[in-house]
Design a protein around this motif. Structure first.
Motif, short mmCIF file in Angstrom:
data_model
loop_
_atom_site.label_atom_id
_atom_site.label_comp_id
_atom_site.label_asym_id
_atom_site.label_seq_id
_atom_site.Cartn_x
_atom_site.Cartn_y
_atom_site.Cartn_z
N TYR A 152 0.84 -1.18 0.00
CA TYR A 152 0.00 0.00 0.00
C TYR A 152 0.89 1.24 0.00
CZ TYR A 152 -3.47 -3.40 1.58
OH TYR A 152 -4.30 -4.49 1.68
N PRO A 153 0.54 2.26 -0.79
CA PRO A 153 1.36 3.47 -0.84
C PRO A 153 1.17 4.35 0.39
CG PRO A 153 -0.56 3.73 -2.25
CD PRO A 153 -0.59 2.32 -1.72
N ILE A 154 2.27 4.98 0.84
CA ILE A 154 2.12 5.98 1.89
C ILE A 154 1.71 7.29 1.22
CG2 ILE A 154 3.74 4.82 3.43
CD1 ILE A 154 5.80 7.01 2.78
N THR A 197 -8.24 10.39 10.69
CA THR A 197 -7.74 10.11 12.03
C THR A 197 -7.99 8.64 12.31
OG1 THR A 197 -8.22 12.36 12.75
CG2 THR A 197 -7.98 10.70 14.48
N SER A 198 -6.96 7.97 12.80
CA SER A 198 -7.06 6.53 13.00
C SER A 198 -6.30 6.09 14.23
CB SER A 198 -6.50 5.80 11.77
OG SER A 198 -6.60 4.40 11.93
N VAL A 216 3.48 1.55 11.36
CA VAL A 216 3.21 2.93 10.97
C VAL A 216 1.73 3.20 11.16
CG1 VAL A 216 5.13 3.07 9.32
CG2 VAL A 216 2.87 2.34 8.52
N SER A 217 1.38 4.46 11.36
CA SER A 217 -0.02 4.81 11.52
C SER A 217 -0.77 4.61 10.21
CB SER A 217 -0.15 6.26 11.95
OG SER A 217 -1.51 6.66 11.90
N ASP A 218 -1.94 3.98 10.29
CA ASP A 218 -2.76 3.76 9.11
C ASP A 218 -3.27 5.07 8.52
OD1 ASP A 218 -3.97 1.49 7.53
OD2 ASP A 218 -5.82 2.54 8.07
N ALA A 219 -3.22 6.16 9.29
CA ALA A 219 -3.65 7.47 8.79
C ALA A 219 -2.74 7.99 7.69
CB ALA A 219 -3.70 8.48 9.94
N SER A 235 -9.62 2.06 2.92
CA SER A 235 -10.60 1.73 3.95
C SER A 235 -10.28 2.51 5.22
CB SER A 235 -10.54 0.23 4.25
OG SER A 235 -11.35 -0.08 5.36
N ASP A 236 -11.33 2.81 5.99
CA ASP A 236 -11.13 3.43 7.30
C ASP A 236 -11.00 2.37 8.39
OD1 ASP A 236 -11.26 6.02 6.33
OD2 ASP A 236 -13.41 6.20 6.67
N GLY A 237 -11.18 1.11 8.01
CA GLY A 237 -11.12 0.02 8.97
C GLY A 237 -9.93 -0.89 8.72
N TYR A 238 -9.99 -2.05 9.36
CA TYR A 238 -8.92 -3.04 9.22
C TYR A 238 -8.97 -3.68 7.83
CZ TYR A 238 -7.93 -2.70 14.19
OH TYR A 238 -7.56 -2.24 15.43
#
Length: 105
Positions: free
Chosen positions: A27-29, A74-75, A87-90, A96-99
């Protein structure tokens, strides 16, 4: 160029074990962000390394941690990208906003 102060939690010792390089999605940052990888799931944990802008990361598992606000909202979710490195998923574009991966044990 923005720098994110992200956290890291203890990842499973076998993070990614059994997954072939072809089967593991990355997944890209966030664009233009230099992302700090931390030793636990919060900004008070030490920086393990820094990911350069334009990086993509695998997500082996995810866990709850300190709430962080970033380009993708915000996550409280933290992504395990290597053994003991989160790393923070934010700051990771998962769509997705979830897992999107299993919870770390």
């Amino acid at each position: 160029m923005a720098t994110e102060d992200t956290a890291v939690a203890s990842a499973p010792r076998d993070a990614g074990a059994g997954l072939s390089a072809q089967a593991l999605r990355t997944y890209p940052i966030a664009p233009g962000v230099t992302l700090n990888v931390r030793s636990g799931p919060g900004t008070h944990f030490g920086i393990v390394r820094t990911l350069p802008a334009g990086s993509s990361v695998p997500i082996y598992c995810q866990c709850p941690g300190e709430s962080v606000s970033g380009p993708y909202g915000t996550s409280r979710i933290w992504d395990n990208i290597a053994n003991g490195q989160f790393v923070s998923d934010a700051y990771v574009h998962t769509g997705s906003d979830g897992y999107v991966a299993s919870r770390c044990s």
